[in-house]
Scaffold this motif. Structure first.
Motif, short mmCIF file in Angstrom:
data_model
loop_
_atom_site.label_atom_id
_atom_site.label_comp_id
_atom_site.label_asym_id
_atom_site.label_seq_id
_atom_site.Cartn_x
_atom_site.Cartn_y
_atom_site.Cartn_z
N ARG A 269 0.83 -1.20 0.00
CA ARG A 269 0.00 0.00 0.00
C ARG A 269 0.87 1.26 0.00
NH1 ARG A 269 -5.04 0.34 4.03
NH2 ARG A 269 -5.60 -1.38 2.62
N GLN A 270 1.96 1.24 0.77
CA GLN A 270 2.87 2.39 0.79
C GLN A 270 3.50 2.60 -0.59
OE1 GLN A 270 5.29 0.97 4.10
NE2 GLN A 270 4.68 2.77 5.32
N LEU A 271 3.84 1.48 -1.24
CA LEU A 271 4.43 1.58 -2.59
C LEU A 271 3.43 2.18 -3.57
CD1 LEU A 271 6.94 0.84 -4.33
CD2 LEU A 271 5.79 -1.32 -4.85
N GLU A 272 2.19 1.77 -3.47
CA GLU A 272 1.15 2.32 -4.33
C GLU A 272 1.02 3.82 -4.14
OE1 GLU A 272 -1.08 1.09 -6.52
OE2 GLU A 272 -0.62 -1.06 -6.44
N ARG A 273 1.00 4.24 -2.89
CA ARG A 273 0.87 5.68 -2.59
C ARG A 273 2.07 6.45 -3.12
NH1 ARG A 273 -1.41 4.19 2.68
NH2 ARG A 273 0.64 4.52 3.62
N LEU A 274 3.26 5.87 -3.01
CA LEU A 274 4.49 6.53 -3.47
C LEU A 274 4.43 6.78 -4.98
CD1 LEU A 274 7.32 7.42 -2.45
CD2 LEU A 274 8.14 5.15 -3.09
N PHE A 275 4.01 5.78 -5.74
CA PHE A 275 3.93 5.93 -7.19
C PHE A 275 2.81 6.91 -7.57
CE2 PHE A 275 6.95 2.60 -7.59
CZ PHE A 275 7.40 2.61 -8.90
N ARG A 276 1.68 6.83 -6.88
CA ARG A 276 0.58 7.73 -7.18
C ARG A 276 0.96 9.19 -6.92
NH1 ARG A 276 -3.27 5.65 -10.48
NH2 ARG A 276 -3.87 3.55 -9.82
N ARG A 277 1.69 9.39 -5.84
CA ARG A 277 2.05 10.75 -5.45
C ARG A 277 3.03 11.38 -6.43
NH1 ARG A 277 5.11 12.55 0.21
NH2 ARG A 277 5.36 14.77 -0.33
N TYR A 278 4.08 10.63 -6.80
CA TYR A 278 5.15 11.21 -7.59
C TYR A 278 5.03 10.98 -9.10
CZ TYR A 278 7.63 12.14 -3.22
OH TYR A 278 7.99 12.62 -1.98
N LEU A 279 4.40 9.88 -9.51
CA LEU A 279 4.35 9.54 -10.93
C LEU A 279 2.93 9.45 -11.48
CD1 LEU A 279 7.18 6.84 -10.95
CD2 LEU A 279 7.34 9.24 -11.65
N ASN A 280 1.94 9.64 -10.62
CA ASN A 280 0.54 9.67 -11.03
C ASN A 280 0.11 8.39 -11.76
OD1 ASN A 280 -1.98 10.94 -11.10
ND2 ASN A 280 -1.64 11.70 -13.18
N ARG A 281 0.64 7.28 -11.33
CA ARG A 281 0.24 5.98 -11.87
C ARG A 281 0.62 4.91 -10.87
NH1 ARG A 281 3.85 8.14 -15.13
NH2 ARG A 281 2.72 7.97 -17.10
N SER A 282 0.03 3.75 -11.01
CA SER A 282 0.34 2.65 -10.09
C SER A 282 1.69 2.03 -10.45
CB SER A 282 -0.76 1.59 -10.18
OG SER A 282 -0.70 0.94 -11.44
N PRO A 283 2.33 1.32 -9.51
CA PRO A 283 3.57 0.60 -9.84
C PRO A 283 3.36 -0.38 -10.99
CG PRO A 283 3.20 0.62 -7.48
CD PRO A 283 1.96 1.17 -8.10
N LYS A 284 2.22 -1.04 -11.00
CA LYS A 284 1.93 -2.01 -12.06
C LYS A 284 1.87 -1.32 -13.43
CE LYS A 284 -1.40 -5.65 -13.28
NZ LYS A 284 -2.66 -6.33 -12.88
N ARG A 285 1.23 -0.17 -13.49
CA ARG A 285 1.12 0.56 -14.74
C ARG A 285 2.49 1.04 -15.21
NH1 ARG A 285 -1.62 0.14 -18.96
NH2 ARG A 285 0.09 0.90 -20.23
N TYR A 286 3.28 1.57 -14.30
CA TYR A 286 4.61 2.07 -14.65
C TYR A 286 5.48 0.93 -15.17
CZ TYR A 286 8.97 4.70 -14.32
OH TYR A 286 10.16 5.34 -14.62
N TYR A 287 5.42 -0.20 -14.49
CA TYR A 287 6.19 -1.38 -14.89
C TYR A 287 5.78 -1.83 -16.29
CZ TYR A 287 9.13 -5.32 -13.28
OH TYR A 287 10.14 -6.24 -13.08
N MET A 288 4.48 -1.84 -16.55
CA MET A 288 3.98 -2.24 -17.86
C MET A 288 4.51 -1.31 -18.95
SD MET A 288 2.20 -4.20 -19.82
CE MET A 288 1.23 -5.19 -18.66
#
Length: 341
Positions: A257-276
């Motif tokens: 959950r913390q990882l999700e929030r981190l990506f949403r805050r700084y990159l405006n996307r989920s870790p899964k989306r960024y990885y894809m």
């Protein structure tokens, strides 16, 4: 030029200028070519001595166009050169197409005669295709690294801006040929002259072969957060066998959950989306730059099935992998300008 500057860069007169033969491949990159040539010209001017000479070569011996459409008049075709010459293979777009059988045979012949050969930008691909980099350290533009690794397993590919491994040189393109040629000038005629050349070019930060070509992750994403950078680095290193968000989070000491929030805050996307997006970008590079089958591209980018790969690719790029490959080599409009050096 002032007397003081001439004294600072004074070198002994060379009996014969060291000649560089620039092999210009179709759609070569002008910036990288100029970055290799201009330090030689400035070294001659700064020293007041003809230390270097050069010739433009290419298949057919008449003219060749660079990637922006400008045409260059050639000095020679694929003729035999002197053993003391240095060949610099200048590549750019559509490097597979411009790496012809005649070019490969010429490079192999000159290599057998002991000529120093280097690759500028994607010119390293042509050298590798000729078998000149087997067992050697080399580099190539970061955009071409994935496809290069897939095709040339016997080359020790690095992320350095340039590499000099014996009589085989390579650069990453962009401005990196300037650094390579400043190294050449320093080796041939001393650091003072190389520094003077850099000053004339307003090149304030000379890099070495220990410098890497890409910007750091924090600079690229515009965010300085150590754990975010660490996770992105892990993603980039595990494209073929993707890690789960849970494993990524655990490895940096946080919850999913913390990882999700981190990506949403700084990159405006989920870790899964960024990885894809990372995986699809690599897939696009492989489709455009190699002859790998679509199935093998899918596997190399962590997709279990071609259908899933095609679905994800279409969603992101609005086209299928098969159609993407079909758009390669579309002719670009020429520019009505003719340059001669």
């Amino acid at each position: 030029m002032s007397t003081l500057l001439r004294k600072a860069t004074q070198v002994e007169k060379a009996d014969v200028p060291r000649r560089f033969v620039f092999l210009l491949l179709d759609k070569f990159t002008m910036m990288s070519f100029a970055g290799a040539l201009e330090p030689l010209r400035v070294a001659n001017r700064a020293s007041g001595v003809a230390l270097y000479s050069w010739a433009l070569a290419g298949e057919g011996g008449l003219e060749v166009r660079c990637s922006n459409g400008a045409a260059f008049k050639l000095d020679m075709g694929l003729d035999e050169i002197e053993r003391e010459d240095v060949v610099l293979v200048c590549g750019g777009l559509d490097i597979q197409r411009s790496t012809t059988k005649n070019v490969l045979n010429w490079l192999r012949r000159e290599a057998r005669r002991g000529v120093v050969i280097g690759g500028i930008c994607t010119g390293s691909y042509t050298m590798a295709k000729a078998g000149l980099l087997d067992g050697k350290k080399a580099t190539i533009h970061w955009e071409n690294q994935d496809s290069f690794l897939e095709e040339f397993e016997n080359v020790k590919l690095t992320r350095s801006i340039f590499v000099m491994d014996g009589n085989r040189w390579s650069t990453a393109g962009g401005t990196s040929p300037i650094d390579l040629m400043l190294k050449v000038v320093a080796t041939d005629h001393g650091e003072n002259l190389a520094n003077t050349v850099a000053d004339q070019l307003i090149y304030s930060s000379i890099r070495t072969d220990q410098d890497t070509q890409r910007l750091s992750i924090p600079t690229r994403i515009g965010v300085r957060h150590p754990k975010l950078s660490q996770v992105i680095q892990m993603m980039e290193n595990a494209i073929e066998d993707p890690m789960s968000p849970a494993d990524l989070a655990e490895d940096v000491g946080m919850s999913t959950r913390q990882l999700e929030r981190l990506f949403r805050r700084y990159l405006n996307r989920s870790p899964k989306r960024y990885y894809m997006e990372l995986r699809l970008q690599k897939a696009r590079n492989l489709l455009m730059q190699t002859d790998m089958s679509v199935i093998n591209v899918a596997l190399a980018c962590g997709f279990a099935s071609p259908s899933h790969f095609s679905k994800c690719y279409r969603s992101h790029y609005n086209t299928t992998p098969y159609r993407e490959r079909g758009t390669q080599g579309m002719p670009s409009p020429g520019i009505g300008v003719r340059l001669s050096i």
